[in-house]
Design an enzyme around this catalytic site. Structure first.
Site, PDB file in Angstrom:
ATOM      1  N   THR A  11       0.526  -1.254  -0.024  1.00 38.69           N
ATOM      2  CA  THR A  11       0.326   0.227   0.086  1.00 38.69           C
ATOM      3  C   THR A  11       0.618   1.496   0.069  1.00 38.69           C
ATOM      4  N   GLY A  12       2.100   1.009  -0.173  1.00 36.79           N
ATOM      5  CA  GLY A  12       2.643   2.200   0.249  1.00 36.79           C
ATOM      6  C   GLY A  12       3.191   2.652  -1.238  1.00 36.79           C
ATOM      7  N   LEU A  86       9.484  -4.711   1.146  1.00 35.78           N
ATOM      8  CA  LEU A  86       9.218  -2.923   1.325  1.00 35.78           C
ATOM      9  C   LEU A  86       8.450  -2.287   2.224  1.00 35.78           C
ATOM     10  N   SER A  90       8.620   3.748   7.659  1.00 33.31           N
ATOM     11  CA  SER A  90       9.642   4.371   6.823  1.00 33.31           C
ATOM     12  C   SER A  90      10.199   5.967   7.258  1.00 33.31           C
ATOM     13  N   THR A 133      19.005   1.177   2.249  1.00 31.82           N
ATOM     14  CA  THR A 133      18.309   2.813   2.590  1.00 31.82           C
ATOM     15  C   THR A 133      19.887   3.202   2.283  1.00 31.82           C
ATOM     16  N   GLU A 135      20.413   5.893   3.876  1.00 30.29           N
ATOM     17  CA  GLU A 135      20.423   6.044   5.846  1.00 30.29           C
ATOM     18  C   GLU A 135      21.495   5.708   6.182  1.00 30.29           C
ATOM     19  N   TYR A 157      15.702   4.824  12.668  1.00 26.91           N
ATOM     20  CA  TYR A 157      14.994   3.547  12.194  1.00 26.91           C
ATOM     21  C   TYR A 157      16.839   3.894  10.657  1.00 26.91           C
ATOM     22  N   LYS A 161      17.417  -0.259   9.851  1.00 25.97           N
ATOM     23  CA  LYS A 161      17.048  -0.997   8.460  1.00 25.97           C
ATOM     24  C   LYS A 161      18.945  -1.534   8.575  1.00 25.97           C
ATOM     25  N   HIS A 187      13.394   8.302  -3.193  1.00 25.08           N
ATOM     26  CA  HIS A 187      13.358   8.381  -4.155  1.00 25.08           C
ATOM     27  C   HIS A 187      11.065   8.435  -4.306  1.00 25.08           C
ATOM     28  N   ARG A 192       4.747   9.841  -3.522  1.00 20.65           N
ATOM     29  CA  ARG A 192       5.372   9.785  -2.487  1.00 20.65           C
ATOM     30  C   ARG A 192       4.160  10.476  -0.972  1.00 20.65           C
TER      31      ARG A 192
HETATM   32  P1  NDP Z   1       6.217   3.724   2.199  1.00 18.13           P
HETATM   33  O1  NDP Z   1       6.080   4.661   3.900  1.00 18.13           O
HETATM   34  O2  NDP Z   1       5.043   4.769   1.621  1.00 18.13           O
HETATM   35  O3  NDP Z   1       5.452   2.607   2.669  1.00 18.13           O
HETATM   36  C1  NDP Z   1       5.504   1.740   3.536  1.00 18.13           C
HETATM   37  C2  NDP Z   1       4.929   0.527   3.151  1.00 18.13           C
HETATM   38  O4  NDP Z   1       5.031  -0.311   5.210  1.00 18.13           O
HETATM   39  C3  NDP Z   1       3.275   0.900   3.601  1.00 18.13           C
HETATM   40  O5  NDP Z   1       2.291   0.073   2.855  1.00 18.13           O
HETATM   41  C4  NDP Z   1       2.803   0.309   5.205  1.00 18.13           C
HETATM   42  O6  NDP Z   1       1.534   0.729   5.143  1.00 18.13           O
HETATM   43  C5  NDP Z   1       4.020  -0.744   5.265  1.00 18.13           C
HETATM   44  N1  NDP Z   1       4.193  -0.962   6.516  1.00 18.13           N
HETATM   45  C6  NDP Z   1       4.383  -0.404   7.859  1.00 18.13           C
HETATM   46  N2  NDP Z   1       4.575  -0.957   8.950  1.00 18.13           N
HETATM   47  C7  NDP Z   1       3.896  -2.352   8.297  1.00 18.13           C
HETATM   48  C8  NDP Z   1       4.082  -3.459   9.246  1.00 18.13           C
HETATM   49  N3  NDP Z   1       3.828  -3.040  10.820  1.00 18.13           N
HETATM   50  N4  NDP Z   1       3.369  -4.650   8.745  1.00 18.13           N
HETATM   51  C9  NDP Z   1       2.797  -4.658   7.651  1.00 18.13           C
HETATM   52  N5  NDP Z   1       3.265  -3.950   6.739  1.00 18.13           N
HETATM   53  C10 NDP Z   1       3.786  -2.305   7.323  1.00 18.13           C
HETATM   54  O7  NDP Z   1       7.672   3.362   2.113  1.00 18.13           O
HETATM   55  P2  NDP Z   1       7.754   3.805   0.215  1.00 18.13           P
HETATM   56  O8  NDP Z   1       7.020   3.355  -0.187  1.00 18.13           O
HETATM   57  O9  NDP Z   1       8.648   4.822   0.183  1.00 18.13           O
HETATM   58  O10 NDP Z   1       9.755   3.176   1.253  1.00 18.13           O
HETATM   59  C11 NDP Z   1       9.607   1.610   0.990  1.00 18.13           C
HETATM   60  C12 NDP Z   1      10.721   1.065   1.830  1.00 18.13           C
HETATM   61  O11 NDP Z   1      11.723   1.409   1.121  1.00 18.13           O
HETATM   62  C13 NDP Z   1      10.948   1.091   2.968  1.00 18.13           C
HETATM   63  O12 NDP Z   1      10.499  -0.113   3.646  1.00 18.13           O
HETATM   64  C14 NDP Z   1      11.865   2.243   3.080  1.00 18.13           C
HETATM   65  O13 NDP Z   1      11.913   2.387   4.407  1.00 18.13           O
HETATM   66  C15 NDP Z   1      12.508   1.734   1.820  1.00 18.13           C
HETATM   67  N6  NDP Z   1      12.788   2.652   1.099  1.00 18.13           N
HETATM   68  C16 NDP Z   1      12.452   4.221   0.903  1.00 18.13           C
HETATM   69  C17 NDP Z   1      13.386   4.707   0.032  1.00 18.13           C
HETATM   70  C18 NDP Z   1      11.969   6.122  -0.224  1.00 18.13           C
HETATM   71  O14 NDP Z   1      13.280   7.110  -0.463  1.00 18.13           O
HETATM   72  N7  NDP Z   1      11.240   5.569  -0.942  1.00 18.13           N
HETATM   73  C19 NDP Z   1      14.281   4.705   0.177  1.00 18.13           C
HETATM   74  C20 NDP Z   1      15.382   3.904   0.476  1.00 18.13           C
HETATM   75  C21 NDP Z   1      14.172   2.527   1.131  1.00 18.13           C
HETATM   76  P3  NDP Z   1       0.277   1.388   5.906  1.00 18.13           P
HETATM   77  O15 NDP Z   1      -0.207   2.184   4.394  1.00 18.13           O
HETATM   78  O16 NDP Z   1      -0.508   0.541   6.457  1.00 18.13           O
HETATM   79  O17 NDP Z   1       0.894   2.410   5.963  1.00 18.13           O
HETATM   80  P1  GDR Z   2      14.374  11.272   4.459  1.00 17.96           P
HETATM   81  O1  GDR Z   2      13.184  12.448   3.977  1.00 17.96           O
HETATM   82  O2  GDR Z   2      14.793  11.265   5.635  1.00 17.96           O
HETATM   83  O3  GDR Z   2      15.604  11.195   3.320  1.00 17.96           O
HETATM   84  O4  GDR Z   2      14.454   9.242   4.546  1.00 17.96           O
HETATM   85  P2  GDR Z   2      12.103  13.093   4.472  1.00 17.96           P
HETATM   86  O5  GDR Z   2      11.745  13.335   2.884  1.00 17.96           O
HETATM   87  O6  GDR Z   2      11.212  12.818   5.193  1.00 17.96           O
HETATM   88  O7  GDR Z   2      13.679  14.286   4.776  1.00 17.96           O
HETATM   89  C1  GDR Z   2      14.666  15.037   3.972  1.00 17.96           C
HETATM   90  C2  GDR Z   2      15.254  15.827   4.212  1.00 17.96           C
HETATM   91  O8  GDR Z   2      14.817  16.880   4.338  1.00 17.96           O
HETATM   92  C3  GDR Z   2      15.142  17.784   5.735  1.00 17.96           C
HETATM   93  N1  GDR Z   2      13.598  18.317   5.452  1.00 17.96           N
HETATM   94  C4  GDR Z   2      12.472  17.849   6.481  1.00 17.96           C
HETATM   95  N2  GDR Z   2      11.260  16.342   5.743  1.00 17.96           N
HETATM   96  C5  GDR Z   2      10.064  16.288   6.609  1.00 17.96           C
HETATM   97  N3  GDR Z   2      10.200  15.802   6.264  1.00 17.96           N
HETATM   98  N4  GDR Z   2      10.104  17.474   5.979  1.00 17.96           N
HETATM   99  C6  GDR Z   2       9.848  18.379   6.790  1.00 17.96           C
HETATM  100  O9  GDR Z   2       9.259  19.771   7.153  1.00 17.96           O
HETATM  101  C7  GDR Z   2      11.610  19.140   6.671  1.00 17.96           C
HETATM  102  N5  GDR Z   2      12.364  20.387   6.157  1.00 17.96           N
HETATM  103  C8  GDR Z   2      13.453  20.029   6.069  1.00 17.96           C
HETATM  104  C9  GDR Z   2      14.857  16.205   6.324  1.00 17.96           C
HETATM  105  O10 GDR Z   2      15.672  16.898   7.837  1.00 17.96           O
HETATM  106  C10 GDR Z   2      15.901  15.921   5.321  1.00 17.96           C
HETATM  107  O11 GDR Z   2      17.211  16.216   5.795  1.00 17.96           O
HETATM  108  C11 GDR Z   2      13.168   9.353   3.516  1.00 17.96           C
HETATM  109  C12 GDR Z   2      12.574   8.289   3.691  1.00 17.96           C
HETATM  110  O12 GDR Z   2      11.756   8.198   2.542  1.00 17.96           O
HETATM  111  C13 GDR Z   2      13.465   7.321   4.055  1.00 17.96           C
HETATM  112  O13 GDR Z   2      12.438   5.959   4.194  1.00 17.96           O
HETATM  113  C14 GDR Z   2      14.641   6.393   3.086  1.00 17.96           C
HETATM  114  O14 GDR Z   2      15.089   5.594   3.743  1.00 17.96           O
HETATM  115  C15 GDR Z   2      15.138   7.601   3.152  1.00 17.96           C
HETATM  116  O15 GDR Z   2      14.124   8.600   2.386  1.00 17.96           O
HETATM  117  C16 GDR Z   2      16.516   6.699   2.230  1.00 17.96           C
END
Ligand code: NDP
Ligand code: GDR
Length: 371
Positions: A11-12, A86, A90, A133, A135, A157, A161, A187, A192
Site C-alpha cells: 500500500t506504500g 518493502l 519508513s 537505504t 540512511e 530508522y 535498517k 526516491h 509519495r
Molecule cells: P511508504 O512509507 O510509502 O510505505 C511503507 C509500507 O509499509 C506501507 O505499505 C505501510 O503500510 C507498510 N507497513 C508499515 N508498517 C508495517 C507493518 N508493521 N507491517 C506491515 N506493513 C507495514 O514507504 P516507501 O514505499 O517509500 O518505501 C518502501 C521501502 O523502501 C521502505 O522499507 C523504506 O524504508 C525503503 N526505502 C525507501 C526509500 C524512499 O526514498 N522512498 C529509499 C530507501 C529505502 P500502510 O500503508 O498501512 O502504512
Molecule cells: P529522509 O526523507 O529522511 O531522507 O528519508 P525526508 O523527505 O523525510 O527528509 C529529507 C530531508 O529533508 C529535511 N527536511 C524535512 N523533512 C521532512 N520530512 N519534513 C520537513 O518539514 C522537512 N524540512 C526539512 C530532513 O531533515 C531531511 O534532511 C527518506 C525515507 O523515504 C526513508 O524511508 C528512506 O530510507 C530515505 O529517504 C532514503
C-alpha cells in the site's frame, strides 16, 4: 506458469509502483496490507481485482511484519518465487518518537521474512529483495557513496535498517539463500507520502499558487539529498532478483540538491520566483516575482518559514550515490532526472488541489460543513 511475487508494504509508494510493474511483466502479485480503520489502498485501487474473478492475478492479504505466525502462514500459502520486503516504518523523524516499534518492523520484520522462508524449506525456491537505504550511510564518511562506503546511521530508522541489511547478508552467506539489498537513495513521485519533504513542498506550492493557503513550514533547509523517481527504482529491485548471483546494489542518480533548492525549483516550475532571506531558524522564503498571471500572488508574501520542530536530533547532511555497479551489471537506466520528477509531482498536485478550488468557488466550505 506465471512467476509469483509477494510484496510487503504494497500500500506504500514503492509497493504500488512495483505491483503495477510486475503485473505488466506477467507475474501473479500478492500483497500484504495492514488492517486499518479506514481504507488504505488508495495507491493500488486502480489494479485491484475482485477476488471472484477467474485467474485472479492480484491478491491482497491482511498481515503485519510484527506477526511472525502471519508471515509464515502467508508465505506457505502463497509459495512465492520472489519476495519484495518493502514494509517499514519508513519515516526517519517519526523513528525518533517510535524507536522500539521501528526496530520491531524494520529490523525484526526483515528477520521474520528470512526465517519464514528458511523454516519452510523454501531457500532454493524463493528470492528475496530487502529494501535497504542510503540512511545507512548517515554521517558522511565518503562521497559519492558506493556499495563499499562504511555505514554510520543517524536515526533509530537507520539503525534498524542496518540490522535488516546485515541479516540479509548473513542469510545469504549462512544458508546460501538468494537475497539482495537494494541500497536505494531517496526516491519520490506524485504518490509519495505527504509528510516526506518533497511531497510536502510540491503539495504546499500547489495550494499556495491556487490561493488555498498562504505559507508552510519546513525544518533543515541545508540537508542535501540525491532524489530519483520511484518508477525507475522499482525496476532496479526487479533486476536485482533476475541475476545469476545475489548481490547488493546502490541505486541513485549521482546528483545532490539541497532542500532550499528543491523549494526554488518547485516554485519556478509554476513561474514563481522565491527569494530566501535570513539565516537558521529565522530564514524565510519570499515571493520575488510571479510570472504566471493565472496565479494571483503578492510580491514579498512569505511562503515558507523554518520551524525547528521539524529538525531531527541527529541529521544526515549529505547524500549522493554512485550507481555505477547497477548501471553496468544490471543495465539499469533511469528515465527521470530531478527537473522531470519535480514537474510531474507539482502538476499532479495542482490537478489534485484544483478539486478544492472548485469546491471553494462553489461556496462549499469544508470546515463549516463539519462544524
Ligand atoms: P511508504 O512509507 O510509502 O510505505 C511503507 C509500507 O509499509 C506501507 O505499505 C505501510 O503500510 C507498510 N507497513 C508499515 N508498517 C508495517 C507493518 N508493521 N507491517 C506491515 N506493513 C507495514 O514507504 P516507501 O514505499 O517509500 O518505501 C518502501 C521501502 O523502501 C521502505 O522499507 C523504506 O524504508 C525503503 N526505502 C525507501 C526509500 C524512499 O526514498 N522512498 C529509499 C530507501 C529505502 P500502510 O500503508 O498501512 O502504512
Ligand atoms: P529522509 O526523507 O529522511 O531522507 O528519508 P525526508 O523527505 O523525510 O527528509 C529529507 C530531508 O529533508 C529535511 N527536511 C524535512 N523533512 C521532512 N520530512 N519534513 C520537513 O518539514 C522537512 N524540512 C526539512 C530532513 O531533515 C531531511 O534532511 C527518506 C525515507 O523515504 C526513508 O524511508 C528512506 O530510507 C530515505 O529517504 C532514503
Amino acid at each position: 506458469m506465471a512467476n509469483i511475487a509477494l510484496i510487503t508494504g504494497i500500500t506504500g509508494q514503492d509497493g504500488a509502483y512495483l505491483a503495477e510493474f510486475l503485473l505488466k511483466k506477467g507475474y501473479k502479485v500478492h500483497g500484504i496490507k495492514r488492517r486499518s480503520s479506514i481504507f488504505n489502498t488508495e495507491r493500488i485501487d486502480h489494479i485491484y481485482e475482485d477476488p471472484h474473478v477467474e485467474n485472479q492475478r492480484f491478491t491482497l492479504h491482511y498481515g503485519d511484519l510484527t506477526d511472525s505466525t502471519n508471515i509464515i502462514n502467508l508465505i506457505q500459502k502463497i509459495q512465492p518465487d520472489e519476495i519484495y520486503n518493502l514494509a517499514a516504518q519508513s519515516h526517519v523523524k517519526v523513528s525518533f518518537e517510535t524507536p522500539e516499534y521501528t526496530a520491531n518492523v524494520d529490523a525484526m520484520g526483515t528477520l521474520r521474512i528470512l526465517e519464514a522462508v528458511r523454516l519452510l524449506g523454501m531457500e532454493k525456491k524463493c528470492r528475496i529483495y530487502q529494501a535497504s537505504t542510503s540512511e545507512l550511510y548517515g554521517k558522511v564518511q565518503e562521497i559519492p557513496q558506493t556499495e563499499n562506503t562504511p555505514f554510520y546511521p543517524r536515526s533509530p530508522y537507520g539503525v534498524a535498517k542496518i540490522y535488516g541489511y546485515w541479516i540479509t547478508v548473513n542469510y545469504r552467506e549462512a544458508y546460501n539463500m538468494y537475497c539482495c539489498n537494494g541500497i536505494l537513495f531517496n526516491h519520490e513521485s506524485p504518490i509519495r507520502g505527504e509528510t516526506f519533504v518533497t511531497r510536502k513542498i510540491t503539495r504546499a506550492a500547489a495550494r499556495i499558487a491556487l490561493g488555498l493557503q498562504k505559507k508552510f513550514y519546513l525544518g533543515n533547509l541545508d540537508a542535501q539529498r540525491d532524489w530519483g523517481h520511484a518508477k525507475d527504482y522499482v525496476e532496479a529491485m526487479y533486476l536485482m532478483l533476475q541475476q545469476d548471483r545475489p548481490e547488493d546494489y546502490v541505486i541513485a542518480t549521482g546528483v545532490t540538491t539541497s532542500i532550499r533548492n528543491f523549494v526554488l525549483k518547485t516554485f519556478a516550475v509554476l513561474g514563481i520566483e522565491i527569494d530566501f532571506r535570513g539565516a537558521g531558524e529565522n530564514e524565510k522564503g519570499y515571493i520575488k516575482a510571479c510570472h504566471n498571471l493565472g496565479f494571483q500572488l503578492e510580491k514579498d508574501q512569505v511562503v515558507v518559514e523554518v520551524d525547528p520542530n521539524y529538525y531531527r536530533p541527529t541529521e544526515v547532511d549529505l547524500l549522493i550515490g554512485d550507481a555505477t555497479k547497477a548501471r553496468t551489471k544490471l543495465g539499469w537506466q533511469p528515465q527521470y532526472d530531478l527537473d522531470k520528477l519535480i514537474k510531474e509531482m507539482i502538476w499532479s498536485d495542482i490537478k489534485l488541489m484544483k478539486k478544492d478550488v472548485y469546491l471553494k468557488n462553489g461556496g462549499f466550505d469544508i470546515k463549516n460543513y463539519f462544524e
